[in-house]
Scaffold this motif. Structure first.
Motif, mmCIF file in Angstrom:
data_model
loop_
_atom_site.group_PDB
_atom_site.id
_atom_site.type_symbol
_atom_site.label_atom_id
_atom_site.label_comp_id
_atom_site.label_asym_id
_atom_site.label_seq_id
_atom_site.Cartn_x
_atom_site.Cartn_y
_atom_site.Cartn_z
ATOM 1 N N GLU A 94 15.994 -48.953 -17.897
ATOM 2 C CA GLU A 94 16.520 -49.018 -18.786
ATOM 3 C C GLU A 94 16.734 -50.643 -19.737
ATOM 4 O O GLU A 94 16.555 -50.222 -21.061
ATOM 5 N N LEU A 95 16.455 -51.015 -19.804
ATOM 6 C CA LEU A 95 16.935 -52.888 -20.232
ATOM 7 C C LEU A 95 15.459 -52.821 -20.900
ATOM 8 O O LEU A 95 15.448 -53.063 -21.632
ATOM 9 N N ALA A 96 14.277 -52.543 -19.792
ATOM 10 C CA ALA A 96 13.530 -52.752 -20.162
ATOM 11 C C ALA A 96 12.451 -51.459 -20.863
ATOM 12 O O ALA A 96 12.205 -52.119 -22.718
ATOM 13 N N ASP A 97 13.210 -50.100 -21.045
ATOM 14 C CA ASP A 97 12.940 -49.371 -22.101
ATOM 15 C C ASP A 97 13.757 -49.962 -23.265
ATOM 16 O O ASP A 97 12.635 -49.730 -24.616
ATOM 17 N N PHE A 98 14.362 -50.340 -23.044
ATOM 18 C CA PHE A 98 15.283 -50.616 -24.281
ATOM 19 C C PHE A 98 14.700 -51.843 -25.193
ATOM 20 O O PHE A 98 14.497 -51.741 -26.269
ATOM 21 N N VAL A 99 14.922 -53.109 -24.226
ATOM 22 C CA VAL A 99 13.675 -53.945 -25.299
ATOM 23 C C VAL A 99 12.830 -53.316 -25.715
ATOM 24 O O VAL A 99 11.811 -54.210 -27.306
ATOM 25 N N SER A 100 11.800 -53.149 -25.093
ATOM 26 C CA SER A 100 10.425 -52.695 -25.310
ATOM 27 C C SER A 100 10.597 -51.536 -26.971
ATOM 28 O O SER A 100 9.976 -51.914 -27.762
ATOM 29 N N SER A 101 11.433 -50.511 -26.564
ATOM 30 C CA SER A 101 11.588 -49.814 -27.825
ATOM 31 C C SER A 101 12.008 -51.253 -29.176
ATOM 32 O O SER A 101 10.890 -50.688 -30.166
ATOM 33 N N ALA A 102 12.905 -51.706 -28.152
ATOM 34 C CA ALA A 102 13.381 -52.852 -29.991
ATOM 35 C C ALA A 102 12.401 -53.485 -30.601
ATOM 36 O O ALA A 102 12.578 -53.711 -31.561
ATOM 37 N N VAL A 103 11.736 -54.123 -29.777
ATOM 38 C CA VAL A 103 11.223 -55.245 -30.195
ATOM 39 C C VAL A 103 9.256 -54.143 -31.017
ATOM 40 O O VAL A 103 8.892 -54.918 -31.960
ATOM 41 N N LEU A 104 8.857 -53.209 -30.005
ATOM 42 C CA LEU A 104 8.148 -52.864 -30.946
ATOM 43 C C LEU A 104 8.465 -52.110 -32.615
ATOM 44 O O LEU A 104 7.947 -52.568 -33.429
ATOM 45 N N LEU A 105 9.646 -51.000 -32.270
ATOM 46 C CA LEU A 105 10.342 -50.709 -33.921
ATOM 47 C C LEU A 105 10.874 -51.586 -34.865
ATOM 48 O O LEU A 105 9.872 -51.894 -35.846
ATOM 49 N N LEU A 106 11.170 -52.190 -34.564
ATOM 50 C CA LEU A 106 11.767 -53.288 -34.784
ATOM 51 C C LEU A 106 10.877 -54.481 -35.563
ATOM 52 O O LEU A 106 11.258 -54.694 -37.082
ATOM 53 N N GLY A 107 9.905 -54.880 -34.416
ATOM 54 C CA GLY A 107 8.835 -55.914 -35.070
ATOM 55 C C GLY A 107 8.498 -55.576 -35.714
ATOM 56 O O GLY A 107 7.449 -56.558 -37.219
ATOM 57 N N SER A 108 7.023 -54.138 -35.681
ATOM 58 C CA SER A 108 6.322 -53.679 -36.613
ATOM 59 C C SER A 108 7.326 -53.597 -38.108
ATOM 60 O O SER A 108 6.286 -53.033 -39.105
ATOM 61 N N LEU A 109 8.194 -52.672 -38.148
ATOM 62 C CA LEU A 109 8.752 -53.023 -39.458
ATOM 63 C C LEU A 109 9.291 -53.840 -40.089
ATOM 64 O O LEU A 109 9.299 -54.002 -41.415
ATOM 65 N N LEU A 110 9.423 -55.432 -39.033
ATOM 66 C CA LEU A 110 10.090 -56.429 -40.420
ATOM 67 C C LEU A 110 8.130 -56.893 -40.568
ATOM 68 O O LEU A 110 8.070 -57.147 -42.035
#
Length: 292
Positions: A196-212
């Motif tokens: 779950e942690l890996a799922d959340f971190v990868s989603s956050a980095v992907l979405l928020l990183g590309s959004l940034l």
């Protein structure tokens, strides 16, 4: 014996949208219509860009690849969802479910990288117009596209490696219309905190990183547009970004709501409709947004 018990799940049951038969038929008709419109519209964009030399530019090269991803993502989820809507069993095989989940997130992650690349393309076109053809040459466009696929593969790799060997010993009922990561992990009969942690971190980095990256591009674009002296010039510059901004808003809004939440809570029905927006509605609207 314990090992055997932990490998008894051979298929998943996808509940989908549980309703009376008449409502399910109505949903089937609506989803089928939107799916066909999405396939036809996005395929037309691909053929138009390939066939018309006037559209052989970096922007339309990226638009055609976005259309390809839309076709691939919807075809990963929607056909099985349509079949299960009218089916009594509503089943998908164990390996089929894991493969569906992997390709859905691989293609979806690629799309977010591609949206960031498209914002960079608009940044170069508006902020550095005289160097646009030099910067966004064919080699650069292909490299950015391949980088999007490579980055997407790396972003889903950790979650896939952690999820695949986990034991599924029942139940096998998923409260969704496809094998999304969160409801699948709920069926694991082992500690899933790391997954779950890996799922959340990868989603956050992907979405928020590309959004940034997208946000930075548009910050410079807006600053440049306001420096244009004529109103007509500002309108013309901004009009080239409207379609991309619309798509970015639809995708990021629904995806951040679904995936960037540490605790999912009991909002699965809301997540289903948000996923419908991502997998069916937005791919159907994209041809109209970009064509118009």
């Amino acid at each position: 014996m314990d090992h055997i018990n932990k490998t008894t799940v051979t298929e998943f049951i996808l509940l989908g949208f549980q309703n009376e038969k008449e409502v399910e038929i109505l949903l089937f008709s609506a989803f089928l219509l939107m799916y066909m419109m999405s396939l036809i519209g996005n395929t037309m964009i691909i053929f138009l860009v390939c066939g018309d030399y006037r559209l052989h530019s970096p922007m339309y090269f990226l638009v055609s690849n976005l259309s390809f991803l839309e076709v691939a993502i919807t075809s990963t989820v929607v056909p099985k969802m349509l079949a299960n809507t009218l089916s009594l069993t509503k089943a998908i095989s164990f390996m089929g479910g894991l493969a569906q989940s992997f390709f859905y997130f691989l293609l979806g992650s690629t799309e977010f990288f591609l949206l960031a690349v498209m914002s960079f393309d608009r940044y170069v076109a508006i902020c550095n117009p005289l160097r646009y053809t030099i910067i966004m040459n064919k080699k650069t466009c292909v490299s950015l596209l391949l980088g999007s696929y490579g980055g997407a593969f790396l972003s889903v790799l950790a979650s896939s490696i952690l999820t695949a060997p986990l034991p599924f010993c029942g139940p096998n009922v998923i409260n969704h219309f496809f094998c999304d990561s969160a409801p699948v992990l709920k069926l694991v009969c082992a500690d899933i905190s790391l997954a779950e942690l890996a799922d959340f971190v990868s989603s956050a980095v992907l979405l928020l990183g590309s959004l940034l990256l997208t946000g930075l591009s548009y910050t410079y674009i807006i600053i440049t547009i306001f420096r244009i002296p004529s109103v007509q010039g500002r309108q013309k510059a901004f009009s080239t970004c409207v379609s991309h901004i619309t798509v970015v808003t639809l995708y990021y809004g629904s995806s951040i709501f679904i995936y960037v939440r540490p605790k999912k809570g009991n909002v699965m029905n809301v997540s289903k409709f948000a996923t419908v927006l991502n997998t069916i509605v937005t791919p159907m609207l994209n041809p109209f947004i970009y064509s118009l």
